[in-house]
Write a protein that holds these residues in place. Structure first.
Motif, PDB file in Angstrom:
ATOM      1  N   VAL A 137      60.446  43.139  70.538  1.00 47.05           N
ATOM      2  CA  VAL A 137      60.774  41.738  71.592  1.00 47.05           C
ATOM      3  C   VAL A 137      61.704  41.381  72.175  1.00 47.05           C
ATOM      4  O   VAL A 137      63.053  41.813  71.671  1.00 47.05           O
ATOM      5  CB  VAL A 137      60.838  40.692  69.471  1.00 47.05           C
ATOM      6  N   THR A 138      61.615  41.311  73.165  1.00 45.35           N
ATOM      7  CA  THR A 138      62.535  41.002  74.566  1.00 45.35           C
ATOM      8  C   THR A 138      62.563  39.795  75.233  1.00 45.35           C
ATOM      9  O   THR A 138      61.140  38.990  74.883  1.00 45.35           O
ATOM     10  CB  THR A 138      62.712  42.134  75.207  1.00 45.35           C
ATOM     11  N   ALA A 139      63.074  39.590  76.155  1.00 39.97           N
ATOM     12  CA  ALA A 139      63.381  38.294  76.956  1.00 39.97           C
ATOM     13  C   ALA A 139      61.072  38.966  78.311  1.00 39.97           C
ATOM     14  O   ALA A 139      60.941  40.098  78.255  1.00 39.97           O
ATOM     15  CB  ALA A 139      64.174  38.706  77.847  1.00 39.97           C
ATOM     16  N   VAL A 155      56.455  43.199  72.453  1.00 36.97           N
ATOM     17  CA  VAL A 155      56.476  41.611  72.965  1.00 36.97           C
ATOM     18  C   VAL A 155      57.813  41.304  74.058  1.00 36.97           C
ATOM     19  O   VAL A 155      58.682  40.497  73.358  1.00 36.97           O
ATOM     20  CB  VAL A 155      56.521  41.438  71.554  1.00 36.97           C
ATOM     21  N   ARG A 156      56.777  39.882  74.391  1.00 32.61           N
ATOM     22  CA  ARG A 156      57.775  39.490  75.539  1.00 32.61           C
ATOM     23  C   ARG A 156      57.649  37.026  74.887  1.00 32.61           C
ATOM     24  O   ARG A 156      56.831  36.972  74.632  1.00 32.61           O
ATOM     25  CB  ARG A 156      57.301  39.363  77.268  1.00 32.61           C
ATOM     26  N   CYS A 157      59.087  36.721  75.282  1.00 33.56           N
ATOM     27  CA  CYS A 157      59.427  35.629  75.030  1.00 33.56           C
ATOM     28  C   CYS A 157      58.738  35.161  76.210  1.00 33.56           C
ATOM     29  O   CYS A 157      59.251  35.635  77.338  1.00 33.56           O
ATOM     30  CB  CYS A 157      59.816  35.694  74.297  1.00 33.56           C
ATOM     31  N   ALA A 158      59.431  33.762  76.159  1.00 30.08           N
ATOM     32  CA  ALA A 158      58.701  32.969  77.747  1.00 30.08           C
ATOM     33  C   ALA A 158      60.190  32.704  78.579  1.00 30.08           C
ATOM     34  O   ALA A 158      59.681  32.932  80.023  1.00 30.08           O
ATOM     35  CB  ALA A 158      58.413  31.814  77.559  1.00 30.08           C
ATOM     36  N   GLY A 159      61.443  32.640  78.262  1.00 29.84           N
ATOM     37  CA  GLY A 159      62.652  33.059  78.774  1.00 29.84           C
ATOM     38  C   GLY A 159      63.493  34.218  78.996  1.00 29.84           C
ATOM     39  O   GLY A 159      63.067  35.230  77.943  1.00 29.84           O
ATOM     40  N   PRO A 160      64.655  33.609  79.113  1.00 27.10           N
ATOM     41  CA  PRO A 160      65.813  34.961  79.145  1.00 27.10           C
ATOM     42  C   PRO A 160      66.950  35.282  77.441  1.00 27.10           C
ATOM     43  O   PRO A 160      67.040  36.233  77.666  1.00 27.10           O
ATOM     44  CB  PRO A 160      67.278  34.367  80.035  1.00 27.10           C
ATOM     45  N   ALA A 161      66.029  35.242  76.442  1.00 28.00           N
ATOM     46  CA  ALA A 161      66.886  34.857  75.256  1.00 28.00           C
ATOM     47  C   ALA A 161      65.311  35.121  74.372  1.00 28.00           C
ATOM     48  O   ALA A 161      64.073  34.852  74.240  1.00 28.00           O
ATOM     49  CB  ALA A 161      67.553  33.481  74.778  1.00 28.00           C
ATOM     50  N   VAL A 162      65.680  35.457  73.458  1.00 22.44           N
ATOM     51  CA  VAL A 162      64.183  35.626  72.028  1.00 22.44           C
ATOM     52  C   VAL A 162      65.063  34.773  71.046  1.00 22.44           C
ATOM     53  O   VAL A 162      65.984  34.813  70.186  1.00 22.44           O
ATOM     54  CB  VAL A 162      64.666  37.219  71.443  1.00 22.44           C
ATOM     55  N   THR A 163      64.494  33.398  71.134  1.00 18.70           N
ATOM     56  CA  THR A 163      64.728  32.464  70.132  1.00 18.70           C
ATOM     57  C   THR A 163      64.017  32.844  68.354  1.00 18.70           C
ATOM     58  O   THR A 163      63.005  33.957  68.611  1.00 18.70           O
ATOM     59  CB  THR A 163      64.047  30.459  70.551  1.00 18.70           C
ATOM     60  N   SER A 164      64.159  32.402  67.611  1.00 24.73           N
ATOM     61  CA  SER A 164      63.857  32.047  66.331  1.00 24.73           C
ATOM     62  C   SER A 164      62.577  31.847  66.635  1.00 24.73           C
ATOM     63  O   SER A 164      62.083  32.816  65.790  1.00 24.73           O
ATOM     64  CB  SER A 164      65.119  31.661  65.401  1.00 24.73           C
ATOM     65  N   ALA A 165      61.849  30.256  67.410  1.00 26.38           N
ATOM     66  CA  ALA A 165      60.969  30.501  66.517  1.00 26.38           C
ATOM     67  C   ALA A 165      60.176  31.239  67.661  1.00 26.38           C
ATOM     68  O   ALA A 165      59.059  31.489  66.827  1.00 26.38           O
ATOM     69  CB  ALA A 165      60.557  28.536  67.566  1.00 26.38           C
ATOM     70  N   GLU A 166      60.160  31.506  68.318  1.00 22.87           N
ATOM     71  CA  GLU A 166      59.251  32.668  69.051  1.00 22.87           C
ATOM     72  C   GLU A 166      59.526  34.201  68.788  1.00 22.87           C
ATOM     73  O   GLU A 166      58.211  34.744  68.509  1.00 22.87           O
ATOM     74  CB  GLU A 166      60.017  33.392  70.605  1.00 22.87           C
ATOM     75  N   LEU A 167      60.233  34.628  68.207  1.00 20.28           N
ATOM     76  CA  LEU A 167      60.332  35.531  67.256  1.00 20.28           C
ATOM     77  C   LEU A 167      59.778  35.697  65.722  1.00 20.28           C
ATOM     78  O   LEU A 167      58.662  36.503  65.521  1.00 20.28           O
ATOM     79  CB  LEU A 167      62.101  35.995  66.512  1.00 20.28           C
ATOM     80  N   LEU A 168      59.864  34.897  65.155  1.00 20.22           N
ATOM     81  CA  LEU A 168      58.584  34.401  64.000  1.00 20.22           C
ATOM     82  C   LEU A 168      57.004  34.237  64.150  1.00 20.22           C
ATOM     83  O   LEU A 168      56.432  34.265  64.236  1.00 20.22           O
ATOM     84  CB  LEU A 168      59.480  32.959  63.084  1.00 20.22           C
ATOM     85  N   ALA A 169      56.928  33.625  66.006  1.00 23.27           N
ATOM     86  CA  ALA A 169      55.700  33.724  66.521  1.00 23.27           C
ATOM     87  C   ALA A 169      55.363  34.675  66.423  1.00 23.27           C
ATOM     88  O   ALA A 169      54.089  35.416  66.114  1.00 23.27           O
ATOM     89  CB  ALA A 169      55.849  33.142  67.696  1.00 23.27           C
ATOM     90  N   ALA A 170      56.283  35.824  66.773  1.00 18.61           N
ATOM     91  CA  ALA A 170      55.574  36.924  67.590  1.00 18.61           C
ATOM     92  C   ALA A 170      55.240  37.684  65.888  1.00 18.61           C
ATOM     93  O   ALA A 170      54.259  38.375  66.188  1.00 18.61           O
ATOM     94  CB  ALA A 170      56.694  37.728  68.311  1.00 18.61           C
ATOM     95  N   LEU A 171      55.961  37.806  64.926  1.00 21.95           N
ATOM     96  CA  LEU A 171      55.928  38.463  63.936  1.00 21.95           C
ATOM     97  C   LEU A 171      54.797  38.311  63.009  1.00 21.95           C
ATOM     98  O   LEU A 171      53.410  38.974  62.650  1.00 21.95           O
ATOM     99  CB  LEU A 171      56.814  38.348  62.671  1.00 21.95           C
ATOM    100  N   ALA A 172      54.217  36.853  63.159  1.00 18.94           N
ATOM    101  CA  ALA A 172      53.390  36.032  63.208  1.00 18.94           C
ATOM    102  C   ALA A 172      51.842  36.128  63.291  1.00 18.94           C
ATOM    103  O   ALA A 172      50.561  36.761  63.222  1.00 18.94           O
ATOM    104  CB  ALA A 172      53.588  34.778  62.559  1.00 18.94           C
ATOM    105  N   ASP A 173      52.056  36.673  64.761  1.00 21.56           N
ATOM    106  CA  ASP A 173      50.833  37.192  65.613  1.00 21.56           C
ATOM    107  C   ASP A 173      50.758  38.245  65.818  1.00 21.56           C
ATOM    108  O   ASP A 173      49.261  38.838  65.172  1.00 21.56           O
ATOM    109  CB  ASP A 173      51.450  36.850  67.112  1.00 21.56           C
TER     110      ASP A 173
END
Length: 249
Positions: A137-139, A155-173
């Motif tokens: 899970v990366t930027a 799995v890419r997040c939307a911005g330059p960091a991996v937020t907790s919300a995006e991490l949890l969303a990635a795990l859920a997906d």
């Protein structure tokens, strides 16, 4: 090793590996990732000896380490810990795989690595020895071409960091709801900041370290989270293992 469940009045009989797994079920019918964290530290709070945790591990701690992996959908870890500990993939004996199948789990849990910069070596043990593709899970702008060629699922997040919300969303997906986080302190600090930790399993190794070793969580912020005690396990060598559960009620 003689691990027992420590209660206020008596000690339970010695716990074997299978009973240890049964002591740590995740909540049933999860609809979101439930994050359990597992760490070992010394009596005086050190989490490493020379940058690594191996010298703090005891037989009881190792037994719990593998028991917690056995009941998880995924092992979550920061890239710094992967590099420092020469992390390999999660595995398990044939008996563990049969047990997981009996309990509706995949034979081997994937390792999910968090790294905004995608700093994982494609020839690391984590990648080359994996039976199940590791997940990164990366930027958004991270260069992952070589890792993807090596078989890493990105799995890419939307911005330059991996937020907790995006991490949890990635795990859920990915359908990974039973999450076991094994560090490091920066990742745990972020998750604690964001109130994303549901359970913290802390082993106290029966040694003191002194020195300037770090704590199990690093964060620029103070995050006061009330937790209640679950199991307390003890080994004859002095190892103590305490389960702390976030009381969200």
């Amino acid at each position: 090793m003689a691990v027992r469940r420590l209660e206020s009045r008596a000690l339970d009989p010695v716990l074997d590996d299978r009973v240890l797994r049964e002591l740590y079920p995740y909540p049933p019918a999860l609809t979101r990732p439930y994050v359990r964290v597992n760490f070992v530290h010394s009596i005086d709070g050190a989490m490493t000896d020379g940058g690594k945790v191996a010298s703090l591990a005891t037989p009881a701690d190792k037994a719990l380490f593998f028991a917690l992996r056995a009941v998880a959908d995924a092992v979550l870890v920061g890239a710094g810990t992967v590099r420092a500990e020469n992390y390999g993939p999660a595995g398990g004996s044939d008996e563990v795989r049969r047990w997981r199948a009996e309990h509706g789990l995949a034979p081997v849990p994937p390792v999910v690595v968090v790294s905004a910069s995608a700093r994982i070596e494609p020839d690391s043990r984590l990648v080359t020895a994996a039976q199940v593709a590791p997940v990164l899970v990366t930027a958004a702008a991270a260069d992952t071409h070589t890792l993807e060629q090596a078989g890493v699922r990105v799995v890419r997040c939307a911005g330059p960091a991996v937020t907790s919300a995006e991490l949890l969303a990635a795990l859920a997906d990915l359908g990974l709801h039973r999450v076991l986080c094994e560090g490091g302190p920066t990742l745990l600090g972020q998750l604690l900041d964001d109130d994303a930790v549901d359970e913290l399993c802390v082993t106290t190794s029966p040694v003191t370290m002194g020195g300037q070793a770090s704590r199990i969580a690093h964060s620029p912020n103070l995050a006061h989270r009330r937790m209640r005690r679950g199991h307390t396990l003890a080994d004859d060598d002095g190892t103590l293992m305490v389960q702390w559960i976030r009381d969200r009620a």
